[in-house]
Design an enzyme around this catalytic site. Structure first.
Site, PDB file in Angstrom:
ATOM      1  N   CYS A   6       1.179  -1.201   0.220  1.00 57.50           N
ATOM      2  CA  CYS A   6      -0.239  -0.230   0.095  1.00 57.50           C
ATOM      3  C   CYS A   6       0.981   1.298  -0.133  1.00 57.50           C
ATOM      4  CB  CYS A   6      -1.127  -0.114   1.183  1.00 57.50           C
ATOM      5  SG  CYS A   6      -2.376  -1.043   1.112  1.00 57.50           S
ATOM      6  N   HIS A  45      -6.023  -2.524  -1.385  1.00 63.96           N
ATOM      7  CA  HIS A  45      -5.556  -3.608  -0.467  1.00 63.96           C
ATOM      8  C   HIS A  45      -6.332  -4.859  -0.392  1.00 63.96           C
ATOM      9  CE1 HIS A  45      -2.977  -5.255   2.803  1.00 63.96           C
ATOM     10  NE2 HIS A  45      -4.088  -5.797   3.389  1.00 63.96           N
ATOM     11  N   ASN A  85       1.857 -16.582  -4.472  1.00 68.07           N
ATOM     12  CA  ASN A  85       1.985 -17.295  -3.186  1.00 68.07           C
ATOM     13  C   ASN A  85       0.646 -16.982  -2.305  1.00 68.07           C
ATOM     14  OD1 ASN A  85       4.329 -18.366  -4.018  1.00 68.07           O
ATOM     15  ND2 ASN A  85       5.244 -16.623  -3.211  1.00 68.07           N
ATOM     16  N   HIS A  98      -0.508  -9.941  -4.807  1.00 70.47           N
ATOM     17  CA  HIS A  98       0.568  -9.701  -5.886  1.00 70.47           C
ATOM     18  C   HIS A  98       0.725 -10.863  -6.720  1.00 70.47           C
ATOM     19  CE1 HIS A  98       2.420 -10.873  -2.347  1.00 70.47           C
ATOM     20  NE2 HIS A  98       3.611 -11.369  -2.926  1.00 70.47           N
ATOM     21  N   HIS A 100       3.676 -12.166  -9.136  1.00 69.69           N
ATOM     22  CA  HIS A 100       5.059 -12.230  -9.504  1.00 69.69           C
ATOM     23  C   HIS A 100       5.275 -12.675 -10.919  1.00 69.69           C
ATOM     24  CE1 HIS A 100       6.981 -12.717  -5.477  1.00 69.69           C
ATOM     25  NE2 HIS A 100       5.816 -13.257  -5.213  1.00 69.69           N
TER      26      HIS A 100
END
Ligand code: 5GP
Ligand code: ZN
Length: 102
Positions: A6, A45, A85, A98, A100
């Protein structure tokens, strides 16, 4: 606000940005695990990871994958992995959702 992503999304912590719009941000991972390693996050978030995707928030996930397609083309990456993950035992260290790209 304790969430590091954030803070990055708000610009309070600097990051090496690749792409930004009103919904998402893409930036290089601070500890790259591959020659190219960046993260794509929703600015909001979303904290329950892939397990928290619902009809109400899945639009931003679709948008994240559009951004991944655009950025990997621009970076001329034909072979890459997209990883999220989910949970500490799966290697998740930041609770803000998120993806990757490696
Ligand atoms: P996770 O382990 O939760 O799947 O991934 C978190 C990722 O965020 C890790 O790969 C870690 O290197 C990266 N990361 C943690 N803090 C920062 C930061 O302050 N800046 C950047 N650019 N990446 C970070
Ligand atoms: Zn957050």
């Amino acid at each position: 606000m304790e969430c590091i992503f954030c803070k990055i999304a708000a610009g309070d912590i600097p990051s090496k940005k690749l792409y930004e719009d009103d919904q998402v941000l893409a930036f290089y991972d601070i500890q790259p695990k591959a020659p190219v390693h960046f993260l794509v996050i929703p600015k909001a978030h979303l904290m329950d990871g892939a397990a928290g995707v619902t009809a109400d928030n899945s639009g931003v996930i679709a948008h994240i994958f559009e951004v991944i397609a655009k950025l990997t083309k621009e970076l001329e990456l034909s072979d890459f992995r997209v990883i999220t993950n989910n949970g500490a035992d799966a290697g998740q260290t930041v609770s803000h959702l998120h993806f990757h790209v490696l």
